[in-house]
Design a protein around this motif. Sequence first.
Motif, PDB file in Angstrom:
ATOM      1  N   GLU A   8       0.906  -1.235  -0.137  1.00  0.00           N
ATOM      2  CA  GLU A   8      -0.102  -0.016   0.106  1.00  0.00           C
ATOM      3  C   GLU A   8       0.944   1.286   0.008  1.00  0.00           C
ATOM      4  O   GLU A   8       0.462   2.529  -0.432  1.00  0.00           O
ATOM      5  CB  GLU A   8      -0.904   0.037   1.132  1.00  0.00           C
ATOM      6  N   GLN A  14      -0.419   2.906  -5.691  1.00  0.00           N
ATOM      7  CA  GLN A  14      -1.406   3.961  -5.474  1.00  0.00           C
ATOM      8  C   GLN A  14      -1.818   4.309  -6.743  1.00  0.00           C
ATOM      9  O   GLN A  14      -3.049   4.913  -6.939  1.00  0.00           O
ATOM     10  CB  GLN A  14      -0.777   4.973  -4.609  1.00  0.00           C
ATOM     11  N   LYS A  18      -5.647   4.211  -8.181  1.00  0.00           N
ATOM     12  CA  LYS A  18      -6.287   5.491  -9.039  1.00  0.00           C
ATOM     13  C   LYS A  18      -6.823   5.148 -10.336  1.00  0.00           C
ATOM     14  O   LYS A  18      -8.094   5.387 -10.597  1.00  0.00           O
ATOM     15  CB  LYS A  18      -5.154   6.602  -8.955  1.00  0.00           C
ATOM     16  N   SER A  50      -3.422  -3.222  -9.866  1.00  0.00           N
ATOM     17  CA  SER A  50      -2.976  -3.034  -8.566  1.00  0.00           C
ATOM     18  C   SER A  50      -3.034  -4.735  -7.705  1.00  0.00           C
ATOM     19  O   SER A  50      -2.200  -4.934  -7.052  1.00  0.00           O
ATOM     20  CB  SER A  50      -4.148  -2.346  -7.593  1.00  0.00           C
TER      21      SER A  50
END
Length: 167
Positions: A8, A14, A18, A50
């Motif tokens: 994270e 990140q 998004k 992700s």
Amino acid sequence: MATFNRFEELPVWQEAIKLADEVYNLTEGPDWKGSYSLRDQLERAALSVSNNIAEGFERGTTSELLVFLYIARGSAGEVRSMLCFLEHRSSFANFKPQISNLKSTAESCSRQLRAWADHLQNTEIKGQRHLNEKSRKQYQIQKDAAVFKKKLRESLPEGHPLKRGSE
């Protein structure tokens, strides 16, 4: 280079979150004109970026991390490909700015993933799973030695042969 303890904390993770969030904003909006299968594929590919970063990070070896980074990069490319398709569809003409922003975010993920993978391919560290007290100490000794050599070179007078980094 920064050390991260949790996926994270990774800037690329990140950015990938998004990307997924912005894709979902597009596909869940009331003006979405695409088929269910296109929506599903776009959402899955966006979230895959992700998820693969996270899975690779948690695996504990550099070789496994590299595999998942390339899978994540492939998913980012898949997202960009679908966005290019949407750009050419007249039913998505009103989404041009949003699609352009999404493509930029996906490209940013791809660039970061490539840079990280390139760095990992040039490291001797096999990953967290392979670290033990002895290897951690050896790695720290090498790091400290490199810092010491750099400081020593910086303290040498101009024109000294070692000042240029030759040994």
